[in-house]
Design a protein around this motif. Structure first.
Motif, PDB file in Angstrom:
ATOM      1  N   MET A  55       0.828  -1.207   0.000  1.00 33.15           N
ATOM      2  CA  MET A  55       0.000   0.000   0.000  1.00 33.15           C
ATOM      3  C   MET A  55       0.858   1.251   0.000  1.00 33.15           C
ATOM      4  O   MET A  55       0.576   2.217  -0.711  1.00 33.15           O
ATOM      5  CB  MET A  55      -0.957  -0.036   1.195  1.00 33.15           C
ATOM      6  N   ALA A  56       1.932   1.217   0.794  1.00 37.04           N
ATOM      7  CA  ALA A  56       2.829   2.373   0.840  1.00 37.04           C
ATOM      8  C   ALA A  56       3.466   2.605  -0.533  1.00 37.04           C
ATOM      9  O   ALA A  56       3.553   3.745  -1.001  1.00 37.04           O
ATOM     10  CB  ALA A  56       3.907   2.160   1.894  1.00 37.04           C
ATOM     11  N   GLU A  57       3.873   1.513  -1.195  1.00 38.28           N
ATOM     12  CA  GLU A  57       4.510   1.663  -2.504  1.00 38.28           C
ATOM     13  C   GLU A  57       3.518   2.186  -3.543  1.00 38.28           C
ATOM     14  O   GLU A  57       3.867   2.989  -4.409  1.00 38.28           O
ATOM     15  CB  GLU A  57       5.116   0.330  -2.963  1.00 38.28           C
ATOM     16  N   THR A  58       2.252   1.729  -3.460  1.00 41.92           N
ATOM     17  CA  THR A  58       1.233   2.228  -4.377  1.00 41.92           C
ATOM     18  C   THR A  58       1.092   3.738  -4.237  1.00 41.92           C
ATOM     19  O   THR A  58       1.136   4.480  -5.228  1.00 41.92           O
ATOM     20  CB  THR A  58      -0.132   1.575  -4.079  1.00 41.92           C
ATOM     21  N   LEU A  59       0.933   4.186  -2.972  1.00 43.77           N
ATOM     22  CA  LEU A  59       0.717   5.614  -2.742  1.00 43.77           C
ATOM     23  C   LEU A  59       1.960   6.425  -3.094  1.00 43.77           C
ATOM     24  O   LEU A  59       1.861   7.501  -3.700  1.00 43.77           O
ATOM     25  CB  LEU A  59       0.330   5.862  -1.277  1.00 43.77           C
ATOM     26  N   ALA A  60       3.140   5.905  -2.737  1.00 46.03           N
ATOM     27  CA  ALA A  60       4.368   6.640  -3.007  1.00 46.03           C
ATOM     28  C   ALA A  60       4.589   6.775  -4.510  1.00 46.03           C
ATOM     29  O   ALA A  60       4.956   7.843  -5.009  1.00 46.03           O
ATOM     30  CB  ALA A  60       5.558   5.935  -2.361  1.00 46.03           C
ATOM     31  N   LEU A  61       4.338   5.691  -5.246  1.00 46.97           N
ATOM     32  CA  LEU A  61       4.523   5.740  -6.695  1.00 46.97           C
ATOM     33  C   LEU A  61       3.561   6.758  -7.319  1.00 46.97           C
ATOM     34  O   LEU A  61       3.973   7.596  -8.123  1.00 46.97           O
ATOM     35  CB  LEU A  61       4.289   4.348  -7.298  1.00 46.97           C
ATOM     36  N   SER A  62       2.287   6.694  -6.916  1.00 47.88           N
ATOM     37  CA  SER A  62       1.311   7.626  -7.474  1.00 47.88           C
ATOM     38  C   SER A  62       1.680   9.064  -7.141  1.00 47.88           C
ATOM     39  O   SER A  62       1.582   9.957  -7.990  1.00 47.88           O
ATOM     40  CB  SER A  62      -0.089   7.329  -6.941  1.00 47.88           C
ATOM     41  N   ALA A  63       2.109   9.292  -5.897  1.00 42.81           N
ATOM     42  CA  ALA A  63       2.471  10.648  -5.488  1.00 42.81           C
ATOM     43  C   ALA A  63       3.680  11.131  -6.289  1.00 42.81           C
ATOM     44  O   ALA A  63       3.701  12.273  -6.771  1.00 42.81           O
ATOM     45  CB  ALA A  63       2.769  10.686  -3.997  1.00 42.81           C
ATOM     46  N   GLY A  64       4.679  10.249  -6.460  1.00 48.11           N
ATOM     47  CA  GLY A  64       5.867  10.626  -7.217  1.00 48.11           C
ATOM     48  C   GLY A  64       5.540  10.950  -8.660  1.00 48.11           C
ATOM     49  O   GLY A  64       6.004  11.957  -9.209  1.00 48.11           O
ATOM     50  N   VAL A  65       4.711  10.095  -9.281  1.00 48.89           N
ATOM     51  CA  VAL A  65       4.332  10.315 -10.670  1.00 48.89           C
ATOM     52  C   VAL A  65       3.545  11.620 -10.802  1.00 48.89           C
ATOM     53  O   VAL A  65       3.756  12.407 -11.734  1.00 48.89           O
ATOM     54  CB  VAL A  65       3.508   9.108 -11.193  1.00 48.89           C
ATOM     55  N   THR A  66       2.663  11.882  -9.826  1.00 48.75           N
ATOM     56  CA  THR A  66       1.878  13.114  -9.845  1.00 48.75           C
ATOM     57  C   THR A  66       2.800  14.333  -9.777  1.00 48.75           C
ATOM     58  O   THR A  66       2.644  15.293 -10.536  1.00 48.75           O
ATOM     59  CB  THR A  66       0.891  13.135  -8.668  1.00 48.75           C
ATOM     60  N   LEU A  67       3.776  14.265  -8.884  1.00 46.18           N
ATOM     61  CA  LEU A  67       4.710  15.381  -8.727  1.00 46.18           C
ATOM     62  C   LEU A  67       5.473  15.636 -10.032  1.00 46.18           C
ATOM     63  O   LEU A  67       5.593  16.776 -10.499  1.00 46.18           O
ATOM     64  CB  LEU A  67       5.685  15.069  -7.586  1.00 46.18           C
ATOM     65  N   GLY A 196      -6.239  24.645 -11.168  1.00 47.71           N
ATOM     66  CA  GLY A 196      -5.970  23.724 -12.271  1.00 47.71           C
ATOM     67  C   GLY A 196      -4.930  22.688 -11.877  1.00 47.71           C
ATOM     68  O   GLY A 196      -5.035  21.511 -12.219  1.00 47.71           O
ATOM     69  N   ILE A 197      -3.930  23.130 -11.116  1.00 44.70           N
ATOM     70  CA  ILE A 197      -2.888  22.208 -10.665  1.00 44.70           C
ATOM     71  C   ILE A 197      -3.508  21.128  -9.791  1.00 44.70           C
ATOM     72  O   ILE A 197      -3.248  19.938  -9.953  1.00 44.70           O
ATOM     73  CB  ILE A 197      -1.797  22.967  -9.881  1.00 44.70           C
ATOM     74  N   LEU A 198      -4.379  21.561  -8.870  1.00 40.56           N
ATOM     75  CA  LEU A 198      -5.008  20.618  -7.950  1.00 40.56           C
ATOM     76  C   LEU A 198      -5.904  19.629  -8.709  1.00 40.56           C
ATOM     77  O   LEU A 198      -5.864  18.421  -8.458  1.00 40.56           O
ATOM     78  CB  LEU A 198      -5.837  21.401  -6.932  1.00 40.56           C
ATOM     79  N   THR A 199      -6.695  20.160  -9.653  1.00 42.50           N
ATOM     80  CA  THR A 199      -7.562  19.288 -10.458  1.00 42.50           C
ATOM     81  C   THR A 199      -6.723  18.230 -11.157  1.00 42.50           C
ATOM     82  O   THR A 199      -7.046  17.038 -11.131  1.00 42.50           O
ATOM     83  CB  THR A 199      -8.300  20.105 -11.539  1.00 42.50           C
ATOM     84  N   GLY A 200      -5.630  18.676 -11.792  1.00 45.40           N
ATOM     85  CA  GLY A 200      -4.765  17.749 -12.514  1.00 45.40           C
ATOM     86  C   GLY A 200      -4.147  16.722 -11.578  1.00 45.40           C
ATOM     87  O   GLY A 200      -4.065  15.539 -11.902  1.00 45.40           O
ATOM     88  N   CYS A 201      -3.714  17.182 -10.388  1.00 49.36           N
ATOM     89  CA  CYS A 201      -3.064  16.272  -9.440  1.00 49.36           C
ATOM     90  C   CYS A 201      -4.027  15.174  -8.991  1.00 49.36           C
ATOM     91  O   CYS A 201      -3.653  14.008  -8.930  1.00 49.36           O
ATOM     92  CB  CYS A 201      -2.564  17.035  -8.219  1.00 49.36           C
ATOM     93  N   ILE A 202      -5.250  15.564  -8.664  1.00 53.93           N
ATOM     94  CA  ILE A 202      -6.209  14.558  -8.195  1.00 53.93           C
ATOM     95  C   ILE A 202      -6.462  13.539  -9.299  1.00 53.93           C
ATOM     96  O   ILE A 202      -6.456  12.332  -9.068  1.00 53.93           O
ATOM     97  CB  ILE A 202      -7.534  15.223  -7.759  1.00 53.93           C
ATOM     98  N   LEU A 203      -6.645  14.048 -10.519  1.00 49.19           N
ATOM     99  CA  LEU A 203      -6.915  13.166 -11.653  1.00 49.19           C
ATOM    100  C   LEU A 203      -5.758  12.181 -11.867  1.00 49.19           C
ATOM    101  O   LEU A 203      -5.958  10.959 -11.960  1.00 49.19           O
ATOM    102  CB  LEU A 203      -7.139  14.015 -12.913  1.00 49.19           C
ATOM    103  N   VAL A 204      -4.539  12.715 -11.922  1.00 53.61           N
ATOM    104  CA  VAL A 204      -3.367  11.872 -12.188  1.00 53.61           C
ATOM    105  C   VAL A 204      -3.158  10.867 -11.055  1.00 53.61           C
ATOM    106  O   VAL A 204      -2.924   9.677 -11.289  1.00 53.61           O
ATOM    107  CB  VAL A 204      -2.108  12.751 -12.385  1.00 53.61           C
ATOM    108  N   PHE A 205      -3.284  11.341  -9.820  1.00 54.02           N
ATOM    109  CA  PHE A 205      -3.108  10.467  -8.662  1.00 54.02           C
ATOM    110  C   PHE A 205      -4.119   9.317  -8.699  1.00 54.02           C
ATOM    111  O   PHE A 205      -3.781   8.152  -8.483  1.00 54.02           O
ATOM    112  CB  PHE A 205      -3.281  11.289  -7.377  1.00 54.02           C
ATOM    113  N   MET A 206      -5.359   9.662  -9.035  1.00 50.12           N
ATOM    114  CA  MET A 206      -6.435   8.679  -9.075  1.00 50.12           C
ATOM    115  C   MET A 206      -6.152   7.601 -10.118  1.00 50.12           C
ATOM    116  O   MET A 206      -6.272   6.405  -9.850  1.00 50.12           O
ATOM    117  CB  MET A 206      -7.732   9.426  -9.411  1.00 50.12           C
ATOM    118  N   VAL A 207      -5.775   8.031 -11.317  1.00 56.82           N
ATOM    119  CA  VAL A 207      -5.538   7.060 -12.385  1.00 56.82           C
ATOM    120  C   VAL A 207      -4.281   6.244 -12.095  1.00 56.82           C
ATOM    121  O   VAL A 207      -4.240   5.037 -12.329  1.00 56.82           O
ATOM    122  CB  VAL A 207      -5.434   7.764 -13.757  1.00 56.82           C
ATOM    123  N   ALA A 208      -3.251   6.904 -11.531  1.00 59.40           N
ATOM    124  CA  ALA A 208      -1.997   6.204 -11.238  1.00 59.40           C
ATOM    125  C   ALA A 208      -2.230   5.075 -10.232  1.00 59.40           C
ATOM    126  O   ALA A 208      -1.670   3.990 -10.358  1.00 59.40           O
ATOM    127  CB  ALA A 208      -0.955   7.187 -10.704  1.00 59.40           C
TER     128      ALA A 208
END
Lengths: 268, 269
Positions: A55-67, A196-208
Motif C-alpha cells: 500500500m505504501a509503494e502504491t501511494l508513493a509511486l502515485s504521489a511521485g508520478v503526480t509530482l 488547475g494544478i489541484l484538479t490535474g493532481c487529483i486526476l493523475v493520482f487517481m488514475v496512477a
C-alpha cells in the motif's frame, strides 16, 4: 415523471451492472468462507508488513508520478497558453496523439527505446559514453517514465484552461507596482492557477493508483496493489484477499472523486 | 522587441524535451514495425512488411480483433441508446438531483478499471453471464457510457433553447422537436462521443483481461500475452496498424462531422 423516463434506463443499467458488482466485492471482502462476517482480511492488510509495504509503494509511486507530472506539465501548459504561437498545433497534437495509441504500444515503445540494441544504447555507444550496451530492463526509472508518459497529457489539459482564464492585467499591475517578472509569476500567476494544478493532481493520482499494465510489463521492482490483485487473481486465487485489496483501491478512488467534486463546486 | 530572453529559452527547451518525450516511444514502434530483422535492433538493417504479414497469419490476433470489434461496436451502440436520452434529460437542469445523477453517470471514469473488471466478472458469473460476449458488452458499456454522456450533454448545453421553443410555438410535438431539431444538431457530438467510446473500449485491457477465454479474448488481451512471452516486432506491426486505423477514423470523423470545431471549442486563442 416525463423527465425520468429517458433517464431511467441509463441509471438502472449503471446501478445494476456497475454499482452492484462493486458492492458485491465489498461484501465478499468481509465474508468468511463459512458465510459469517469477518474483518480478518483487513487485519492482515493493515497488519502484515508485506501488504502495508504494497500500500505504501502504491501511494508513493502515485504521489511521485503526480509530482513529476506537475513539474513537467506546468511549463508546457504555460507555454501553450502564453507563447506557443505557430507551435500550438504541434503541442496539441503531441497531447492528443498518445490517446490514439494503445497502452500496450506505449509500454512496448519504452521497452524498445531502452532495449539492449535499441536507440538509447545506440546513441550512448555512438557518443562513446558506454562501451557495452547497458541493460535497462526492469529499471524503476523506465517504469516511472512510462507512467508519466501516460498521465502527463491529463495534467497539461487540466492546467491549460485555468491558465487561459487568468486576467493578464493582474500581472501587468504587479509589474507596474515594481514586481520583477519572476516575482509576478510567483505571487500572481502561480497562486491563480492553483485550482488547475489541484484538479490535474487529483486526476493523475487517481488514475496512477489503479494502473497496472505499465508496471506489469516494465517491472521496476515495485509491488503495488493493482499488481497484487492481478497476481493473486491469477495464481493464489484467494478471492477474499483480492476483494479486500480492491475495496481499498475503490475507497481511495471514491475519496479522490469526492475531492474533485468539492473542487468543482467551489470553482462554480 | 523581445531580446534573447533566458527564461523563455529555458521554457522552450522544456517544451522541446516534452515533445521528444511524448513522441519518441510511439515513433520508435512505428519505425520498428517496418524492420526486416527478426528481433529488436537499431538502426534497422532493412525495410520489409514481413511483420504485417505475420500479424495477418497469427490466428489469435485475428480472433482477438474480431472480438474487440464486436465488443467495441456493441458497447458503443449500447452507450448511445442509454446515454443520449439521459444526457438530454439532465444537461440543462441545475436541480441538485440532476447534478447528482450526472455525477453518477460519469463516475465509472474515476473508478480503477482493474477493480471493476474483477467485480464484474464475479457478479456477471453469478447471474449466469460468465465468460461470454454479452458479459463483455455489459462491462464495456458501463465504461463507455460516460464518454457519450459527457460529450452529448456538453453539446446540448451549448444549443440555444430558443430553437426548440420556436419549433414548439410553431406546433411541433416534443417528439417532432427532438427528431427534426435537436438530434440533427447533436449529430456531430453523438458521433464524437461514439468515436471516443469505440476507441476506449477497443483499447481497454484491465477490464477485458478478467474475461479471458478463447472466445472472449479481445485484441489487447492477446497482445498482452504475446508481449509477456516474446519480444519481437510483431507487436510493433499490430500497434502501428491500430494507430493508423485510429488516425483514419479521426480524420474521417473530422471530414464528415467537423470534430475540429467540437474539440477546439475550449481552445480559445
Amino acid at each position: 415523471m416525463r423527465r425520468l423516463l429517458p433517464l431511467a434506463p441509463a441509471l438502472l443499467f449503471l446501478a445494476g451492472f456497475f454499482v452492484l458488482p462493486m458492492l458485491d466485492i465489498v461484501g465478499r471482502s468481509i465474508t468468511a468462507a463459512d458465510g459469517s462476517l469477518t474483518l480478518a482480511r483487513y487485519a492482515l492488510l493493515f497488519g502484515d508488513a508485506f501488504y502495508l509495504r504494497a500500500m505504501a509503494e502504491t501511494l508513493a509511486l502515485s504521489a511521485g508520478v503526480t509530482l513529476l507530472c506537475v513539474l513537467a506539465g506546468y511549463p508546457v501548459a504555460y507555454y501553450l497558453v502564453r507563447h506557443a504561437g505557430r507551435w500550438r498545433g504541434v503541442i496539441l497534437f503531441t497531447l492528443v496523439a498518445p490517446l490514439l495509441t494503445s497502452i500496450i504500444m506505449r509500454t512496448f515503445g519504452w521497452q524498445v527505446l531502452f532495449a539492449r540494441r535499441g536507440p538509447v544504447n545506440l546513441l550512448l555507444e555512438g557518443l562513446g559514453l558506454v562501451e557495452a550496451p547497458i541493460r535497462f530492463t526492469g529499471s524503476l526509472g523506465i517504469a516511472i517514465a512510462a507512467l508519466v508518459h501516460v498521465l502527463l497529457p491529463f495534467m497539461v489539459l487540466s492546467i491549460t484552461p485555468v491558465l487561459q482564464s487568468i486576467d493578464r492585467r493582474l500581472e501587468e499591475a504587479a509589474a507596474i507596482l515594481g514586481a520583477g517578472r519572476f516575482r509576478a509569476f510567483l505571487e500572481v500567476t502561480l497562486p491563480l492557477s492553483w485550482e488547475g494544478i489541484l484538479t490535474g493532481c487529483i486526476l493523475v493520482f487517481m488514475v496512477a493508483n489503479g494502473s497496472f499494465v505499465t508496471l506489469l510489463l516494465l517491472g521496476g521492482g515495485l509491488q503495488t496493489l493493482p499488481l497484487l490483485i492481478y497476481q493473486q487473481f491469477n495464481t493464489t486465487r484467494d478471492f477474499g484477499m483480492v476483494s479486500a485489496m480492491s475495496t481499498v483501491l475503490l475507497l481511495l478512488a471514491l475519496a479522490c472523486l469526492a475531492l474533485q467534486l468539492r473542487l468543482v463546486r467551489k470553482g462554480g | 522587441m523581445r531580446r534573447a530572453d533566458p527564461a523563455l529559452w529555458l521554457l522552450r527547451a522544456v517544451v522541446a524535451l516534452f515533445i521528444l518525450f511524448m513522441l519518441a516511444p510511439i515513433l520508435v514502434v512505428v519505425a520498428l514495425s517496418f524492420t526486416s530483422a527478426g528481433y529488436v535492433v537499431f538502426p534497422l538493417p532493412g525495410l520489409s512488411l514481413r511483420w504485417f504479414a505475420r500479424m495477418l497469419d497469427y490466428a489469435p490476433f485475428l480472433q482477438g480483433l474480431r472480438v474487440s470489434l464486436q465488443v467495441a461496436l456493441g458497447a458503443t451502440l449500447l452507450s448511445v441508446l442509454l446515454g443520449v436520452p439521459a444526457s438530454l434529460a439532465l444537461a440543462r437542469s441545475h436541480h441538485p438531483a440532476a447534478l447528482a445523477a450526472m455525477t453518477f453517470l460519469l463516475s465509472p471514469l474515476s473508478m480503477p478499471m482493474i477493480v471493476f473488471g474483477f467485480a464484474a466478472l464475479f457478479f456477471l458469473s453469478r447471474i449466469g453471464l460468465g465468460l461470454s460476449l454479452p458479459a463483455l458488452l455489459v462491462a464495456h458499456g458501463c465504461v463507455c457510457l460516460p464518454y457519450v454522456v459527457r460529450v452529448t450533454a456538453a453539446a446540448y448545453r451549448g444549443l440555444p433553447p430558443a430553437l426548440e421553443e420556436a419549433a414548439e410555438v410553431l406546433g411541433a410535438s416534443r417528439a417532432a422537436v427532438l427528431r427534426h431539431v435537436v438530434l440533427p444538431l447533436l449529430r456531430p457530438a453523438i458521433a464524437a462521443g461514439s468515436l471516443f467510446s469505440f476507441l476506449v473500449s477497443f483499447d481497454n485491457l484491465p477490464l477485458s483481461f478478467f474475461f479471458g477465454s478463447p472466445g472472449t479474448n479481445t485484441l489487447p488481451v492477446v497482445m498482452l500475452s504475446y508481449v509477456e512471452q516474446q519480444f519481437d516486432p510483431a507487436i510493433a506491426a499490430i500497434s502501428t496498424a491500430q494507430l493508423a486505423v485510429a488516425v483514419l477514423l479521426l480524420v474521417l470523423a473530422d471530414r464528415f462531422y467537423g470534430l475540429g470545431r467540437l474539440v477546439g471549442q475550449e481552445g480559445g486563442g
